[in-house]
Design a protein around this motif. Structure first.
Motif, short mmCIF file in Angstrom:
data_model
loop_
_atom_site.label_atom_id
_atom_site.label_comp_id
_atom_site.label_asym_id
_atom_site.label_seq_id
_atom_site.Cartn_x
_atom_site.Cartn_y
_atom_site.Cartn_z
N THR A 156 44.78 75.67 49.83
CA THR A 156 44.25 76.01 48.28
C THR A 156 42.98 77.02 48.44
O THR A 156 42.29 77.11 49.40
N SER A 157 43.17 77.71 47.40
CA SER A 157 42.10 78.77 46.91
C SER A 157 41.05 78.45 46.21
O SER A 157 39.91 79.39 45.94
N SER A 158 41.21 77.41 45.61
CA SER A 158 40.17 77.01 44.32
C SER A 158 39.94 75.45 44.22
O SER A 158 39.06 75.18 43.50
N LEU A 159 40.55 74.67 44.92
CA LEU A 159 40.28 73.25 44.68
C LEU A 159 39.45 72.70 45.95
O LEU A 159 39.76 73.01 46.92
N PRO A 160 38.64 71.84 45.46
CA PRO A 160 37.72 71.30 46.52
C PRO A 160 38.33 70.41 47.67
O PRO A 160 39.31 69.48 47.29
N ASP A 223 32.72 73.51 51.86
CA ASP A 223 33.55 73.24 50.85
C ASP A 223 32.81 73.42 49.37
O ASP A 223 32.31 72.30 48.77
N THR A 224 32.73 74.72 49.16
CA THR A 224 31.98 75.13 47.78
C THR A 224 33.08 75.72 47.00
O THR A 224 34.07 76.45 47.65
N PRO A 225 32.93 75.85 45.81
CA PRO A 225 33.99 76.55 44.93
C PRO A 225 34.23 77.97 45.34
O PRO A 225 33.18 78.97 45.24
N GLY A 226 35.23 78.28 45.60
CA GLY A 226 35.77 79.69 46.04
C GLY A 226 35.47 79.84 47.66
O GLY A 226 35.87 80.85 47.87
N PHE A 227 34.87 79.03 48.28
CA PHE A 227 34.74 79.22 49.81
C PHE A 227 33.83 80.70 50.00
O PHE A 227 32.78 80.62 49.02
N ASN A 230 36.52 84.30 47.60
CA ASN A 230 36.69 84.17 46.21
C ASN A 230 35.50 83.76 45.29
O ASN A 230 35.22 84.30 44.22
N ARG A 231 34.58 83.26 46.13
CA ARG A 231 33.27 82.89 45.36
C ARG A 231 32.59 84.12 45.01
O ARG A 231 31.83 84.27 44.07
N LEU A 232 32.71 85.12 45.97
CA LEU A 232 32.28 86.61 45.63
C LEU A 232 33.02 87.52 44.72
O LEU A 232 32.51 88.47 43.94
N LEU A 233 34.24 87.16 44.90
CA LEU A 233 35.23 88.41 44.22
C LEU A 233 35.51 87.97 42.93
O LEU A 233 35.27 89.09 42.23
N LEU A 234 35.52 86.86 42.39
CA LEU A 234 35.77 86.56 40.91
C LEU A 234 34.78 86.97 40.18
O LEU A 234 34.93 87.44 39.28
N PRO A 235 33.72 86.74 40.52
CA PRO A 235 32.54 87.40 39.54
C PRO A 235 32.52 88.82 39.34
O PRO A 235 32.48 89.35 38.06
N TYR A 236 33.04 89.36 40.42
CA TYR A 236 33.13 90.94 40.32
C TYR A 236 34.27 91.30 39.56
O TYR A 236 34.26 92.20 38.58
N GLY A 286 38.62 76.64 35.13
CA GLY A 286 38.13 75.38 36.05
C GLY A 286 36.89 75.45 36.49
O GLY A 286 36.08 74.41 36.58
N TRP A 287 36.23 76.65 37.31
CA TRP A 287 35.08 76.47 37.55
C TRP A 287 34.15 76.53 36.40
O TRP A 287 33.05 75.93 36.44
N PHE A 288 34.13 76.99 35.40
CA PHE A 288 33.51 77.13 34.09
C PHE A 288 33.32 75.59 33.49
O PHE A 288 32.27 75.17 32.86
N LYS A 289 34.30 74.99 33.58
CA LYS A 289 34.46 73.50 32.99
C LYS A 289 33.96 72.38 33.95
O LYS A 289 33.16 71.64 33.37
N GLU A 290 34.17 72.72 35.36
CA GLU A 290 33.85 71.55 35.99
C GLU A 290 33.43 72.22 37.69
O GLU A 290 33.45 71.26 38.41
N GLY A 291 33.12 73.23 38.02
CA GLY A 291 33.14 73.78 39.19
C GLY A 291 31.67 73.25 39.65
O GLY A 291 30.75 73.28 38.99
N ASP A 292 31.44 72.72 40.91
CA ASP A 292 30.33 72.20 41.39
C ASP A 292 29.20 73.26 41.38
O ASP A 292 29.36 74.42 42.17
N GLY A 293 28.16 73.08 40.77
CA GLY A 293 27.24 74.19 40.57
C GLY A 293 27.57 75.42 39.57
O GLY A 293 26.67 76.27 39.57
N LEU A 294 28.68 75.56 39.10
CA LEU A 294 29.28 76.57 38.28
C LEU A 294 29.27 76.32 36.92
O LEU A 294 29.63 77.00 36.11
N ARG A 295 29.31 74.88 36.58
CA ARG A 295 29.57 74.59 35.10
C ARG A 295 28.87 75.36 34.12
O ARG A 295 27.57 75.42 34.13
#
Length: 329
Positions: A156-160, A223-227, A230-236, A286-295
């Motif tokens: 997985t690239s996005s699920l905990p 085990d954090t959203p985006g590992f 992706n945690r660095l790449l998606l905001p960019y 998914g992160w915006f709605k329920e991501g750990d620390g990213l809601r």
């Protein structure tokens, strides 16, 4: 049923030498903990790629999917990819190249039976649809059929990882982790080794040794959203879309600026189209709605432009159009 989509000859000696040079890690290099048999669940591009690289480095591989058509597509993907590798590896020896491809493919067994496919595995890697319920059911079924020493890994690239492992008992959760390969698997060097809260140190060590044994570079993370990536790449990527929406510059100029100014091999819009705009939207929503620390984090708030393109079916390279039009290429 699960929806799983989304030689030896002279060359074998060279492969063996390469594996020895990579090393396996002193603490987990014993025969008892070494990973020799790999089962991959999901015959799509990611699963087939993981199967290919595992077989290339002489692991016994079983590729599992729910139907023979998916397995045949995975086999065809591997054959085409290996042919390209062989052409570069043996440019003046077409017969040797052919034999090498056949030898690698010969290490990959295909089956539609999950229990049979995982029965003797040292490692199972799932590469199926990004749906938490599907993955939880799949992991529970794998745990019921795989040996007690077997590592259970998700691509997985996005699920905990912790949520995927929730239905499992404590000892099995200790053997569950993430192995996040990058696309295309045969070319991309990195594998993120994702440690969930209950993943044991031994499991991490065995996973790291396996990643090295197939010529990849491991990066261990929590085990954090985006590992990490992706945690660095998606905001960019999302900020690039917002620049476009605000009229700061057009997509081509933003891509040119980041490639020539920051040294990136691809600009953010080229990357968005390559990843898939539906995938980008799925993860950020998914992160915006329920991501750990990213809601509620505005970095992942919905983008009107992204929503518009996805609704129109313009998903990027795979659909022929995204931020750019690929239909004329």
């Amino acid at each position: 049923m699960y929806k799983y989509t989304t030689a030896s000859f002279a060359s074998s000696r060279r492969l063996g030498a390469a594996r020895s040079a990579l090393g396996r890690g002193a603490l987990y290099s014993s025969e008892a903990s070494a990973i020799k048999r790999v089962a991959v669940v999901g015959g799509g591009q990611m699963g087939a790629g993981i199967a290919q690289v595992s077989a290339t480095y002489e692991h016994g591989v079983t590729l599992i999917d729910v139907n023979h058509e998916a397995l045949d597509r995975g086999h065809a993907y591997m054959a085409k990819s290996l042919a390209r590798v062989a052409k570069k590896k043996f440019p003046e020896e077409p017969a040797v190249a052919h034999d090498w491809v056949e030898a690698v493919l010969g290490r990959v067994r295909r089956t539609t039976s999950l229990p049979e496919g995982v029965a003797n595995a040292d490692l199972v890697v799932e590469a199926v649809v990004e749906n938490i319920a599907v993955k939880q059911k799949l992991f529970a079924d794998i745990a019921g059929a795989a040996p007690g020493h077997c590592l259970l890994a998700s691509n997985t690239s996005s699920l905990p990882i912790g949520r995927i492992a929730e239905p499992l008992d404590a000892p099995t959760r200790g053997r569950t982790l993430g192995l996040h390969f990058f696309n295309p698997v045969p070319q991309m060097k990195l594998v993120e080794v994702v440690r969930a809260a209950e993943t044991s140190e031994q499991a991490v060590g065995r996973a790291v040794a396996f990643v090295k044994s197939i010529g990849k570079a491991p990066a261990v993370c929590k085990d954090t959203p985006g590992f990490i990536v992706n945690r660095l790449l998606l905001p960019y990527m999302m900020e690039a879309i917002r620049l476009l929406e605000r009229g700061v510059a057009d997509a081509r100029d933003i891509d040119t600026a980041m490639k020539l100014g920051a040294g990136y091999p691809m600009g953010p819009f080229e990357l968005c189209d390559y990843v898939g705009l539906d995938t980008l939207k799925f993860i950020t929503d998914g992160w915006f709605k329920e991501g750990d620390g990213l809601r509620g984090d505005k970095a992942f708030a919905a983008s009107g432009k992204l929503d518009e393109l996805v609704a129109a079916g313009h998903l990027g390279v795979k659909s022929g159009r995204g931020f750019y039009d690929y239909s004329k290429k």
